[in-house]
Design an enzyme around this catalytic site. Structure first.
Site, mmCIF file in Angstrom:
data_model
loop_
_atom_site.group_PDB
_atom_site.id
_atom_site.type_symbol
_atom_site.label_atom_id
_atom_site.label_comp_id
_atom_site.label_asym_id
_atom_site.label_seq_id
_atom_site.Cartn_x
_atom_site.Cartn_y
_atom_site.Cartn_z
ATOM 1 N N THR A 108 -6.116 0.088 12.706
ATOM 2 C CA THR A 108 -6.855 1.302 13.035
ATOM 3 C C THR A 108 -7.486 1.206 14.422
ATOM 4 O O THR A 108 -7.758 0.104 14.914
ATOM 5 C CB THR A 108 -7.971 1.526 11.993
ATOM 6 O OG1 THR A 108 -8.826 2.598 12.406
ATOM 7 C CG2 THR A 108 -8.845 0.278 11.848
ATOM 8 N N ASP A 109 -7.767 2.352 15.009
ATOM 9 C CA ASP A 109 -8.462 2.349 16.297
ATOM 10 C C ASP A 109 -9.945 2.003 16.145
ATOM 11 O O ASP A 109 -10.630 1.707 17.143
ATOM 12 C CB ASP A 109 -8.295 3.691 17.014
ATOM 13 C CG ASP A 109 -8.806 4.887 16.216
ATOM 14 O OD1 ASP A 109 -9.297 4.700 15.088
ATOM 15 O OD2 ASP A 109 -8.692 6.024 16.719
ATOM 16 N N GLU A 110 -10.460 2.000 14.924
ATOM 17 C CA GLU A 110 -11.880 1.721 14.724
ATOM 18 C C GLU A 110 -12.258 0.291 15.094
ATOM 19 O O GLU A 110 -13.440 -0.008 15.290
ATOM 20 C CB GLU A 110 -12.288 2.030 13.279
ATOM 21 C CG GLU A 110 -12.142 3.494 12.931
ATOM 22 C CD GLU A 110 -12.839 3.872 11.638
ATOM 23 O OE1 GLU A 110 -13.921 3.331 11.351
ATOM 24 O OE2 GLU A 110 -12.292 4.723 10.911
ATOM 25 N N GLY B 261 0.804 -1.218 0.000
ATOM 26 C CA GLY B 261 0.000 0.000 0.000
ATOM 27 C C GLY B 261 0.834 1.263 0.000
ATOM 28 O O GLY B 261 0.390 2.312 0.472
ATOM 29 N N GLY B 262 2.016 1.194 -0.556
ATOM 30 C CA GLY B 262 2.958 2.319 -0.487
ATOM 31 C C GLY B 262 2.621 3.504 -1.359
ATOM 32 O O GLY B 262 3.269 4.546 -1.249
ATOM 33 N N LYS C 108 -10.851 -5.027 9.343
ATOM 34 C CA LYS C 108 -9.545 -4.738 9.940
ATOM 35 C C LYS C 108 -9.357 -5.517 11.242
ATOM 36 O O LYS C 108 -8.244 -5.974 11.546
ATOM 37 C CB LYS C 108 -9.396 -3.239 10.189
ATOM 38 C CG LYS C 108 -9.167 -2.419 8.931
ATOM 39 C CD LYS C 108 -7.909 -2.820 8.174
ATOM 40 C CE LYS C 108 -6.645 -2.485 8.929
ATOM 41 N NZ LYS C 108 -5.422 -2.822 8.155
ATOM 42 N N TYR D 145 -15.884 -2.053 7.369
ATOM 43 C CA TYR D 145 -14.458 -1.701 7.343
ATOM 44 C C TYR D 145 -13.765 -2.120 8.631
ATOM 45 O O TYR D 145 -12.758 -2.844 8.614
ATOM 46 C CB TYR D 145 -14.275 -0.199 7.118
ATOM 47 C CG TYR D 145 -12.901 0.295 7.517
ATOM 48 C CD1 TYR D 145 -11.763 -0.234 6.899
ATOM 49 C CD2 TYR D 145 -12.742 1.250 8.514
ATOM 50 C CE1 TYR D 145 -10.492 0.193 7.282
ATOM 51 C CE2 TYR D 145 -11.482 1.682 8.887
ATOM 52 C CZ TYR D 145 -10.360 1.147 8.272
ATOM 53 O OH TYR D 145 -9.109 1.557 8.653
ATOM 54 N N GLY E 86 -0.496 4.701 -1.245
ATOM 55 C CA GLY E 86 -1.603 5.322 -0.542
ATOM 56 C C GLY E 86 -1.147 6.485 0.315
ATOM 57 O O GLY E 86 0.029 6.870 0.303
ATOM 58 N N PHE E 87 -2.072 7.022 1.071
ATOM 59 C CA PHE E 87 -1.801 8.218 1.875
ATOM 60 C C PHE E 87 -0.734 7.954 2.933
ATOM 61 O O PHE E 87 0.352 8.567 2.926
ATOM 62 C CB PHE E 87 -3.113 8.671 2.514
ATOM 63 C CG PHE E 87 -2.977 9.737 3.555
ATOM 64 C CD1 PHE E 87 -2.187 10.855 3.346
ATOM 65 C CD2 PHE E 87 -3.681 9.642 4.754
ATOM 66 C CE1 PHE E 87 -2.073 11.846 4.307
ATOM 67 C CE2 PHE E 87 -3.594 10.632 5.717
ATOM 68 C CZ PHE E 87 -2.781 11.727 5.499
ATOM 69 N N ILE E 88 -0.979 7.030 3.835
ATOM 70 C CA ILE E 88 -0.002 6.735 4.881
ATOM 71 C C ILE E 88 1.205 6.022 4.290
ATOM 72 O O ILE E 88 2.356 6.304 4.646
ATOM 73 C CB ILE E 88 -0.644 5.895 6.003
ATOM 74 C CG1 ILE E 88 -1.835 6.632 6.610
ATOM 75 C CG2 ILE E 88 0.374 5.564 7.095
ATOM 76 C CD1 ILE E 88 -2.663 5.797 7.580
ATOM 77 N N GLY E 89 0.950 5.093 3.370
ATOM 78 C CA GLY E 89 2.046 4.327 2.782
ATOM 79 C C GLY E 89 3.076 5.184 2.084
ATOM 80 O O GLY E 89 4.285 4.966 2.221
#
Length: 353
Positions: free
Chosen positions: A133-135, A7-8, A162, A158, A10-13
């Site tokens: 994720t914390d979700e 996932g590099g 996860k 989602y 993507g946003f965080i990646g």
């Protein structure tokens, strides 16, 4: 180190890959399927850099993943690839189960086979970092905080997918001995964030004078972490975390959604005063199904054990994020206008599968 990052693009990646290669000098293989939320332009600063290799591959494609492992010979895997937008998971949960659950199982199996082939110090040093994720913990009561001991209670397709991937990562450690680390983070913000998420959506709508839609009463609370702080925290866990442990990474910046939107409006009033006041664009819309009321992280364990510290003030970093979008229209405009194509904008280094 030689590291595979899934996932590099993507946003965080992408923030993580840039940090690993440009700041720390690691050799990184980026594994990304280039789905709708991936933007290869985010890694354009690494074009021609011999320490970076891009492989277009789906993490559910076991053969492609095996080939990537064989070519990269990684000393660590940082697994970030995931479907992550809650609204999309409500309308199309199948893709979330496939990528987040099946894809994680494929990655864990490939890592286990690779790790089993190693010997001595190289085998001892190998790590698989699973990023979550914390979700997965559900909704908190007022004033509450998640810790590593919090009970799992996912409320959306989602977060359920996860949660499943987290359980798989821990099971591969307990059953097979794979040296796994797990992190759960709070809401990220910063440059290169796909425009369907709250902060970039509000920024671009404000820029275009469009309504700023806020779910329900806007008082749902989230803990915000700058994406570059998150990237630094992931590296700290990889380098210093205890195998088999979970670390929560948060920004110690709990804000409700309405406060975040108003802070963005204030930033726009300063940066684009000719359109002020931007708060006039705020519009309340019907709440999302299963919308958790509060997420907040206590990052004390990560701070004490791996030296993680969020370094940015939320309000200043939020305004810096607005400036980034104002200065980088070439990044977001093709996405905003629906002209983005991963194939057309691809990095062109390698393709697997």
């Amino acid at each position: 180190m030689r590291i595979i990052v899934t996932g590099g693009c993507g946003f965080i990646g992408s923030a993580l890959v840039l940090h690993l290669v440009e700041d720390l000098g690691h050799e990184v293989t980026t594994l990304d399927a280039l789905t709708y939320a991936a933007n290869p332009i985010s890694l354009r600063p690494l074009e021609g850099n011999p320490r970076h290799r891009f492989v277009q591959a789906d993490i559910c494609d076991a053969q492609a993943v095996e080939e990537a492992f064989a070519a990269a010979r990684p000393q660590a895997v940082m697994h970030l690839a995931a479907e992550s937008h809650v609204d999309r998971s409500i309308t199309g949960p199948g893709a979330f189960i496939r990528t987040n659950v099946v894809g994680t199982q494929v990655m864990l199996e490939a890592a286990r086979r690779h790790w089993s082939s190693l010997e001595g110090a190289e085998r001892e040093a190998f790590r698989f970092l699973h990023v979550s994720t914390d979700e997965v913990y559900g909704s908190l009561p007022p004033g509450g905080f998640f810790t590593e001991a919090s009970r799992y209670d996912p409320r959306s397709p989602y977060s359920a997918s996860k949660a499943g991937s987290d359980h798989l990562a821990r099971a591969w450690h307990e059953t097979y001995g794979l040296p796994v680390l797990v992190t759960n983070c709070s809401n990220n913000y910063g440059p290169r964030h796909f425009p369907e998420k709250l902060i970039p959506l509000m920024i671009l709508n404000a820029l275009e004078g469009k309504p700023l839609p806020v779910y329900g009463d806007g008082l749902n609370e989230r803990d915000w972490i700058h994406v570059e702080d998150h990237a630094s925290g992931l590296v700290a866990v990889l380098e210093r975390g205890r195998v088999g442990e979970t670390y929560l990474l948060g920004g110690r910046s709990v804000r409700n959604n309405l406060a975040v939107v108003k802070a963005l409006c204030a930033a726009f009033d300063r940066l684009r005063p000719e359109h002020a006041p931007h708060e006039r664009l705020i519009t309340f819309v019907a709440d999302r199904p299963g919308h958790d009321r509060r997420y907040a992280i206590d990052p004390s364990k990560a701070e004490a054990e791996v030296g993680y510290r969020p370094s940015r003030s939320f309000e200043q970093a939020l305004e810096d994020t607005v400036r980034w979008y104002l200065d980088n229209e070439s990044w977001w405009r093709p996405i905003r206008e629906g002209r983005y194509s991963g194939e057309r904008l691809g990095l062109g280094s390698a393709k697997a599968g």
